[in-house]
Design a protein around this motif. Structure first.
Motif, PDB file in Angstrom:
ATOM      1  N   LEU A  85       0.859  -1.174   0.000  1.00  0.00           N
ATOM      2  CA  LEU A  85       0.000   0.000   0.000  1.00  0.00           C
ATOM      3  C   LEU A  85       0.897   1.227   0.000  1.00  0.00           C
ATOM      4  N   TRP A  86       0.812   2.001  -1.062  1.00  0.00           N
ATOM      5  CA  TRP A  86       1.596   3.222  -1.195  1.00  0.00           C
ATOM      6  C   TRP A  86       0.730   4.422  -0.829  1.00  0.00           C
ATOM      7  N   VAL A  87       1.359   5.446  -0.282  1.00  0.00           N
ATOM      8  CA  VAL A  87       0.663   6.710  -0.025  1.00  0.00           C
ATOM      9  C   VAL A  87       1.393   7.821  -0.752  1.00  0.00           C
ATOM     10  N   MET A  88       0.645   8.516  -1.605  1.00  0.00           N
ATOM     11  CA  MET A  88       1.171   9.663  -2.347  1.00  0.00           C
ATOM     12  C   MET A  88       0.807  10.939  -1.592  1.00  0.00           C
ATOM     13  N   VAL A  89       1.812  11.704  -1.201  1.00  0.00           N
ATOM     14  CA  VAL A  89       1.613  12.956  -0.479  1.00  0.00           C
ATOM     15  C   VAL A  89       2.052  14.087  -1.401  1.00  0.00           C
ATOM     16  N   THR A  90       1.092  14.865  -1.875  1.00  0.00           N
ATOM     17  CA  THR A  90       1.368  15.875  -2.903  1.00  0.00           C
ATOM     18  C   THR A  90       1.075  17.272  -2.375  1.00  0.00           C
ATOM     19  N   LEU A  91       2.027  18.168  -2.594  1.00  0.00           N
ATOM     20  CA  LEU A  91       1.823  19.595  -2.318  1.00  0.00           C
ATOM     21  C   LEU A  91       1.395  20.237  -3.639  1.00  0.00           C
ATOM     22  N   VAL A  92       0.121  20.588  -3.709  1.00  0.00           N
ATOM     23  CA  VAL A  92      -0.462  21.040  -4.979  1.00  0.00           C
ATOM     24  C   VAL A  92      -0.379  22.561  -5.061  1.00  0.00           C
ATOM     25  N   GLU A  93       0.828  23.067  -5.226  1.00  0.00           N
ATOM     26  CA  GLU A  93       1.056  24.510  -5.353  1.00  0.00           C
ATOM     27  C   GLU A  93       2.035  24.729  -6.503  1.00  0.00           C
ATOM     28  N   PRO A  94       1.689  25.577  -7.484  1.00  0.00           N
ATOM     29  CA  PRO A  94       2.603  25.831  -8.608  1.00  0.00           C
ATOM     30  C   PRO A  94       3.951  26.356  -8.133  1.00  0.00           C
ATOM     31  N   LEU A  95       4.997  25.961  -8.858  1.00  0.00           N
ATOM     32  CA  LEU A  95       6.350  26.349  -8.502  1.00  0.00           C
ATOM     33  C   LEU A  95       7.069  26.940  -9.715  1.00  0.00           C
ATOM     34  N   PRO A  96       8.033  27.840  -9.484  1.00  0.00           N
ATOM     35  CA  PRO A  96       8.796  28.435 -10.588  1.00  0.00           C
ATOM     36  C   PRO A  96       9.877  27.475 -11.110  1.00  0.00           C
ATOM     37  N   LEU A  97       9.439  26.295 -11.527  1.00  0.00           N
ATOM     38  CA  LEU A  97      10.346  25.309 -12.120  1.00  0.00           C
ATOM     39  C   LEU A  97      10.009  25.156 -13.597  1.00  0.00           C
ATOM     40  N   GLU A  98      11.018  24.809 -14.384  1.00  0.00           N
ATOM     41  CA  GLU A  98      10.809  24.680 -15.829  1.00  0.00           C
ATOM     42  C   GLU A  98      10.907  23.247 -16.316  1.00  0.00           C
ATOM     43  N   ALA A  99      11.093  22.315 -15.395  1.00  0.00           N
ATOM     44  CA  ALA A  99      11.203  20.909 -15.761  1.00  0.00           C
ATOM     45  C   ALA A  99      10.812  20.056 -14.574  1.00  0.00           C
ATOM     46  N   THR A 100      10.528  18.798 -14.858  1.00  0.00           N
ATOM     47  CA  THR A 100      10.224  17.823 -13.804  1.00  0.00           C
ATOM     48  C   THR A 100      11.477  17.045 -13.454  1.00  0.00           C
ATOM     49  N   LEU A 101      11.708  16.890 -12.161  1.00  0.00           N
ATOM     50  CA  LEU A 101      12.821  16.074 -11.663  1.00  0.00           C
ATOM     51  C   LEU A 101      12.226  14.998 -10.766  1.00  0.00           C
ATOM     52  N   ASP A 102      12.516  13.742 -11.091  1.00  0.00           N
ATOM     53  CA  ASP A 102      11.918  12.606 -10.392  1.00  0.00           C
ATOM     54  C   ASP A 102      13.020  11.713  -9.838  1.00  0.00           C
ATOM     55  N   LEU A 103      13.031  11.549  -8.516  1.00  0.00           N
ATOM     56  CA  LEU A 103      14.005  10.690  -7.849  1.00  0.00           C
ATOM     57  C   LEU A 103      13.269   9.464  -7.308  1.00  0.00           C
ATOM     58  N   MET A 104      13.712   8.284  -7.725  1.00  0.00           N
ATOM     59  CA  MET A 104      13.023   7.048  -7.374  1.00  0.00           C
ATOM     60  C   MET A 104      14.002   6.059  -6.744  1.00  0.00           C
ATOM     61  N   ALA A 105      13.616   5.523  -5.601  1.00  0.00           N
ATOM     62  CA  ALA A 105      14.436   4.506  -4.940  1.00  0.00           C
ATOM     63  C   ALA A 105      14.098   3.127  -5.503  1.00  0.00           C
ATOM     64  N   ARG A 106      15.112   2.422  -5.949  1.00  0.00           N
ATOM     65  CA  ARG A 106      14.968   1.039  -6.419  1.00  0.00           C
ATOM     66  C   ARG A 106      13.830   0.886  -7.427  1.00  0.00           C
ATOM     67  N   PRO A 107      13.849   1.617  -8.532  1.00  0.00           N
ATOM     68  CA  PRO A 107      12.742   1.519  -9.495  1.00  0.00           C
ATOM     69  C   PRO A 107      12.686   0.144 -10.157  1.00  0.00           C
ATOM     70  N   SER A 108      11.464  -0.348 -10.312  1.00  0.00           N
ATOM     71  CA  SER A 108      11.268  -1.627 -11.006  1.00  0.00           C
ATOM     72  C   SER A 108      10.694  -1.419 -12.404  1.00  0.00           C
TER      73      SER A 108
END
Length: 224
Positions: A85-108
Motif C-alpha cells: 500500500l503506497w501513499v502519495m503525499v502531494t503539495l499542490v502549489e505551482p512552482l517556478p520550475l521549468e522541468a520535472t525532476l523525479d528521484l526514485m528509490a529502487r525503481p522496477s
C-alpha cells in the motif's frame, strides 16, 4: 432418527455460515479502508475525503495555507514479493520550475503511482544520495540546482520513502505505508491492507518536508 444432520443440510448450513462471514469481513474491510485517512484529517483545515474505485480514500486539505492531496494506492501485482500500500503525499502549489525532476528509490518500472519510466532523460546519481536512487527528467538543462537536492538527500534515509518529485505543478513524496502479512499472503494469498489508519506521526514529517522544499525552490527564484 439420527441426531446427526443429513450431509446435504450440513453442507448448506456451512455454506450459509461462510457466506455470512464473507459478507461481514467484506463490510469490515470496506469500512476500515474508507477510514484510512481519518486519523490525519485533524492535521488539515477543511479536509475533504472521497473514495476511489480501489475502496481506499483520497483526501484534500490545507495546512499552513498550502494545499495538499493524499492518495492511498494498493499494489497487488504478483511480481512484487508482497502486495503493498503506497501513499502519495502531494503539495499542490505551482512552482517556478521549468522541468520535472523525479528521484526514485529502487525503481522496477512497474510502480502503479508514477510516470517515472516515461520521463525521457536519465541522470547520474549525485554524491550524497544513495546509489539505489535513480533520477529522470523531461529536460535536464532546466532542473533545480544540485544544492537543492543535496539539502534534502536525507529524506531517502528512510527506507520506506520511494519517490520524490519536483515539478512546475508541485511536489510529491511517495512512501511505502504497508505490506501484506507475509504468512497470510503466502498461504492464503490474502492481501489485506489498510486496517490501521495512517498515523499523524508518520505523515507530519512528510508535510513539513514538502513545505521546506517549496520554500527552498522559491528562494532559488529570488536569488536568480
Amino acid at each position: 432418527m439420527s441426531p446427526l444432520l443429513p450431509p446435504g443440510l450440513a453442507l448448506a448450513a456451512l455454506g450459509l455460515w461462510l457466506a455470512f462471514r464473507l459478507v461481514r469481513e467484506s463490510r469490515a474491510r470496506a469500512l476500515s479502508r474508507a477510514a484510512y485517512f481519518d486519523a490525519v484529517k485533524p492535521l488539515f483545515d477543511g479536509g475533504e475525503t472521497r473514495l476511489e474505485p480501489t475502496s481506499f480514500p483520497r483526501m484534500t486539505g490545507r495546512r499552513a495555507g498550502l494545499a495538499f492531496d493524499l492518495k492511498a494506492v494498493p499494489d497487488t501485482l504478483t511480481f512484487r514479493k508482497l502486495p503493498a500500500l503506497w501513499v502519495m503525499v502531494t503539495l499542490v502549489e505551482p512552482l517556478p520550475l521549468e522541468a520535472t525532476l523525479d528521484l526514485m528509490a529502487r525503481p522496477s518500472g512497474n510502480e502503479p503511482f508514477t510516470r517515472f519510466a516515461t520521463l525521457p532523460q536519465s541522470l547520474p546519481t549525485p554524491p550524497g544520495l544513495p546509489g539505489e536512487i535513480a533520477i529522470r527528467s523531461d529536460d535536464a538543462r532546466r532542473i533545480p540546482t544540485p544544492d537543492l537536492i543535496a539539502r534534502h538527500a536525507d529524506l531517502f534515509r528512510d527506507p520506506r520513502v520511494k519517490e520524490l518529485v519536483l515539478s512546475p505543478r508541485g511536489l510529491r513524496i511517495v512512501i511505502l505505508a504497508e505490506e501484506a502479512d507475509r504468512g497470510r499472503y503466502l498461504i492464503f494469498r490474502e492481501a489485506e491492507m489498510g486496517r490501521i489508519p495512517l498515523a499523524p506521526a508518520r505523515l507530519t514529517p512528510l508535510l513539513d518536508r514538502l513545505a521546506a522544499i517549496r520554500k527552498d525552490v522559491l528562494a532559488l527564484k529570488d536569488t536568480r
